[in-house]
Design a protein around this motif. Structure first.
Motif, PDB file in Angstrom:
ATOM      1  N   SER A  16       0.893  -1.234   0.115  1.00  0.00           N
ATOM      2  CA  SER A  16       0.030   0.237  -0.068  1.00  0.00           C
ATOM      3  C   SER A  16       0.861   1.218   0.133  1.00  0.00           C
ATOM      4  CB  SER A  16      -0.881   0.057   1.355  1.00  0.00           C
ATOM      5  OG  SER A  16      -0.165   0.457   2.270  1.00  0.00           O
ATOM      6  N   ILE A  17       0.394   2.396  -0.349  1.00  0.00           N
ATOM      7  CA  ILE A  17       1.313   3.585  -0.212  1.00  0.00           C
ATOM      8  C   ILE A  17       1.620   3.742   1.232  1.00  0.00           C
ATOM      9  CG2 ILE A  17       0.708   6.133  -0.190  1.00  0.00           C
ATOM     10  CD1 ILE A  17       1.085   5.270  -2.785  1.00  0.00           C
ATOM     11  N   GLN A  18       1.084   3.577   2.192  1.00  0.00           N
ATOM     12  CA  GLN A  18       1.254   3.672   3.683  1.00  0.00           C
ATOM     13  C   GLN A  18       2.634   2.715   4.016  1.00  0.00           C
ATOM     14  OE1 GLN A  18       1.091   6.032   5.065  1.00  0.00           O
ATOM     15  NE2 GLN A  18      -0.999   6.567   5.963  1.00  0.00           N
ATOM     16  N   GLN A  19       2.442   1.571   3.610  1.00  0.00           N
ATOM     17  CA  GLN A  19       3.724   0.501   3.449  1.00  0.00           C
ATOM     18  C   GLN A  19       4.935   0.892   2.856  1.00  0.00           C
ATOM     19  OE1 GLN A  19       1.235  -2.716   2.098  1.00  0.00           O
ATOM     20  NE2 GLN A  19       1.411  -3.714   4.101  1.00  0.00           N
ATOM     21  N   MET A  20       4.613   1.661   1.713  1.00  0.00           N
ATOM     22  CA  MET A  20       5.731   2.266   0.736  1.00  0.00           C
ATOM     23  C   MET A  20       6.219   3.169   1.619  1.00  0.00           C
ATOM     24  SD  MET A  20       5.891   2.769  -2.971  1.00  0.00           S
ATOM     25  CE  MET A  20       7.289   3.704  -3.842  1.00  0.00           C
ATOM     26  N   ARG A  21       5.503   4.163   2.090  1.00  0.00           N
ATOM     27  CA  ARG A  21       6.056   5.309   2.669  1.00  0.00           C
ATOM     28  C   ARG A  21       6.814   4.921   4.075  1.00  0.00           C
ATOM     29  NH1 ARG A  21       2.081   9.208   4.636  1.00  0.00           N
ATOM     30  NH2 ARG A  21       3.805  10.513   5.218  1.00  0.00           N
ATOM     31  N   LEU A  22       6.228   3.818   4.836  1.00  0.00           N
ATOM     32  CA  LEU A  22       6.767   3.260   6.069  1.00  0.00           C
ATOM     33  C   LEU A  22       8.479   2.746   5.630  1.00  0.00           C
ATOM     34  CD1 LEU A  22       6.980   1.895   8.986  1.00  0.00           C
ATOM     35  CD2 LEU A  22       6.196  -0.091   7.909  1.00  0.00           C
ATOM     36  N   LEU A  23       8.545   1.940   4.516  1.00  0.00           N
ATOM     37  CA  LEU A  23       9.770   1.385   4.274  1.00  0.00           C
ATOM     38  C   LEU A  23      10.671   2.506   3.621  1.00  0.00           C
ATOM     39  CD1 LEU A  23       8.704  -1.794   2.382  1.00  0.00           C
ATOM     40  CD2 LEU A  23       9.646  -1.520   4.550  1.00  0.00           C
ATOM     41  N   GLY A  24      10.211   3.379   3.084  1.00  0.00           N
ATOM     42  CA  GLY A  24      10.945   4.707   2.611  1.00  0.00           C
ATOM     43  C   GLY A  24      11.796   5.256   3.690  1.00  0.00           C
ATOM     44  N   ILE A  25      10.843   5.805   4.894  1.00  0.00           N
ATOM     45  CA  ILE A  25      11.194   6.370   6.114  1.00  0.00           C
ATOM     46  C   ILE A  25      12.416   5.428   6.853  1.00  0.00           C
ATOM     47  CG2 ILE A  25      10.592   7.145   8.480  1.00  0.00           C
ATOM     48  CD1 ILE A  25       7.850   7.673   7.174  1.00  0.00           C
ATOM     49  N   LEU A  26      12.388   4.396   6.771  1.00  0.00           N
ATOM     50  CA  LEU A  26      13.251   3.313   7.267  1.00  0.00           C
ATOM     51  C   LEU A  26      14.610   3.290   6.684  1.00  0.00           C
ATOM     52  CD1 LEU A  26      10.788   0.595   8.584  1.00  0.00           C
ATOM     53  CD2 LEU A  26      11.845   2.470  10.049  1.00  0.00           C
ATOM     54  N   ARG A  27      14.630   3.622   5.450  1.00  0.00           N
ATOM     55  CA  ARG A  27      15.894   3.660   4.540  1.00  0.00           C
ATOM     56  C   ARG A  27      17.281   4.094   5.415  1.00  0.00           C
ATOM     57  NH1 ARG A  27      14.487   5.554  -1.264  1.00  0.00           N
ATOM     58  NH2 ARG A  27      14.823   3.609  -2.196  1.00  0.00           N
ATOM     59  N   ASP A  28      17.010   5.360   5.965  1.00  0.00           N
ATOM     60  CA  ASP A  28      18.080   6.099   6.537  1.00  0.00           C
ATOM     61  C   ASP A  28      18.021   6.237   8.240  1.00  0.00           C
ATOM     62  OD1 ASP A  28      15.972   7.911   6.671  1.00  0.00           O
ATOM     63  OD2 ASP A  28      17.415   9.476   5.642  1.00  0.00           O
ATOM     64  N   ARG A  29      16.985   5.524   8.789  1.00  0.00           N
ATOM     65  CA  ARG A  29      16.883   5.832  10.283  1.00  0.00           C
ATOM     66  C   ARG A  29      16.243   4.500  11.054  1.00  0.00           C
ATOM     67  NH1 ARG A  29      12.835  10.608   9.116  1.00  0.00           N
ATOM     68  NH2 ARG A  29      13.896  10.399   7.074  1.00  0.00           N
ATOM     69  N   GLU A  30      16.361   4.295  12.059  1.00  0.00           N
ATOM     70  CA  GLU A  30      15.455   3.425  12.941  1.00  0.00           C
ATOM     71  C   GLU A  30      14.547   4.099  14.113  1.00  0.00           C
ATOM     72  OE1 GLU A  30      18.172   0.462  14.701  1.00  0.00           O
ATOM     73  OE2 GLU A  30      19.140   0.171  12.537  1.00  0.00           O
ATOM     74  N   PRO A  31      13.618   4.711  13.557  1.00  0.00           N
ATOM     75  CA  PRO A  31      12.716   5.368  14.652  1.00  0.00           C
ATOM     76  C   PRO A  31      12.037   4.465  15.393  1.00  0.00           C
ATOM     77  CG  PRO A  31      11.590   5.119  12.470  1.00  0.00           C
ATOM     78  CD  PRO A  31      13.129   4.646  12.236  1.00  0.00           C
ATOM     79  N   THR A  32      11.517   5.257  16.414  1.00  0.00           N
ATOM     80  CA  THR A  32      10.431   4.505  17.530  1.00  0.00           C
ATOM     81  C   THR A  32       9.032   4.619  16.712  1.00  0.00           C
ATOM     82  OG1 THR A  32       9.836   6.616  18.616  1.00  0.00           O
ATOM     83  CG2 THR A  32      11.703   5.401  19.329  1.00  0.00           C
ATOM     84  N   ILE A  33       8.214   3.651  17.187  1.00  0.00           N
ATOM     85  CA  ILE A  33       6.763   3.915  16.923  1.00  0.00           C
ATOM     86  C   ILE A  33       6.269   5.348  16.897  1.00  0.00           C
ATOM     87  CG2 ILE A  33       4.419   2.892  17.331  1.00  0.00           C
ATOM     88  CD1 ILE A  33       6.060   0.879  16.049  1.00  0.00           C
ATOM     89  N   ASN A  34       6.739   5.848  17.964  1.00  0.00           N
ATOM     90  CA  ASN A  34       5.999   7.355  18.276  1.00  0.00           C
ATOM     91  C   ASN A  34       6.595   8.148  17.038  1.00  0.00           C
ATOM     92  OD1 ASN A  34       4.324   6.671  20.434  1.00  0.00           O
ATOM     93  ND2 ASN A  34       6.020   7.178  21.737  1.00  0.00           N
ATOM     94  N   GLU A  35       7.840   8.017  16.941  1.00  0.00           N
ATOM     95  CA  GLU A  35       8.520   9.039  15.641  1.00  0.00           C
ATOM     96  C   GLU A  35       7.742   8.615  14.388  1.00  0.00           C
ATOM     97  OE1 GLU A  35      12.853   9.528  17.698  1.00  0.00           O
ATOM     98  OE2 GLU A  35      12.496   7.834  16.623  1.00  0.00           O
ATOM     99  N   LEU A  36       7.391   7.319  14.224  1.00  0.00           N
ATOM    100  CA  LEU A  36       6.861   6.891  12.966  1.00  0.00           C
ATOM    101  C   LEU A  36       5.545   7.470  12.710  1.00  0.00           C
ATOM    102  CD1 LEU A  36       7.889   3.260  12.549  1.00  0.00           C
ATOM    103  CD2 LEU A  36       8.356   5.292  10.846  1.00  0.00           C
ATOM    104  N   THR A  37       4.805   7.625  13.977  1.00  0.00           N
ATOM    105  CA  THR A  37       3.636   8.428  13.863  1.00  0.00           C
ATOM    106  C   THR A  37       3.596   9.847  13.404  1.00  0.00           C
ATOM    107  OG1 THR A  37       3.475   9.197  16.187  1.00  0.00           O
ATOM    108  CG2 THR A  37       2.554   6.835  15.580  1.00  0.00           C
ATOM    109  N   VAL A  38       4.562  10.370  13.950  1.00  0.00           N
ATOM    110  CA  VAL A  38       4.779  11.905  13.446  1.00  0.00           C
ATOM    111  C   VAL A  38       5.193  12.028  11.877  1.00  0.00           C
ATOM    112  CG1 VAL A  38       6.424  13.961  13.539  1.00  0.00           C
ATOM    113  CG2 VAL A  38       5.213  12.960  15.692  1.00  0.00           C
TER     114      VAL A  38
END
Length: 129
Positions: A16-38
């Motif tokens: 899904s678009i959201q899954q793609m965005r999630l994986l894209g965000i994780l390319r260069d960082r290891e955020p917490t769940i709370n950081e991912l919500t932002v």
């Protein structure tokens, strides 16, 4: 037009678009769940669901955050990186094809303005690009 192409590339990858965005965000960082919500702009339960589904697919892993044992960090796994890199590469080709009608200086100006807007938005969201 851009959203439609991104949706098509995500769909081709089985995401899904959201899954793609999630994986894209994780390319260069290891955020917490709370950081991912932002970063994703959705509520915590939605992010948790996205992460759980991505973990079941082998794209990410969750680990305890050393500085706060209650928090969880999310890390992109090699299969997730391969997935997002392939989908992103195809999307980048789509974008390049779209802008082929612009001259070199026009493309350079467009890129400069786009980067400026993206940085401003990231700063507003506390992402600091």
């Amino acid at each position: 037009m851009t959203n439609a192409r991104m949706e098509a590339r995500a769909s081709e990858a089985g995401l899904s678009i959201q899954q793609m965005r999630l994986l894209g965000i994780l390319r260069d960082r290891e955020p917490t769940i709370n950081e991912l919500t932002v970063n994703l702009g959705v509520d915590k339960s939605s992010v948790s669901g996205l992460v759980i589904r991505a973990e079941r697919s082998g794209f990410v892993t969750r680990t305890q955050y050393e500085q706060d044992g209650r928090a969880v960090r999310v890390r992109l796994e090699p299969s997730g990186r391969a997935m997002i890199d392939a989908a992103s590469s195809r999307f980048e080709s789509d974008v390049e094809h779209t802008f082929v009608t612009l001259t070199g200086p026009e493309r350079a100006r467009w890129v400069a303005l786009t980067v400026r807007l993206l940085r401003a938005e990231a700063n507003e969201r506390g992402l600091g690009l």
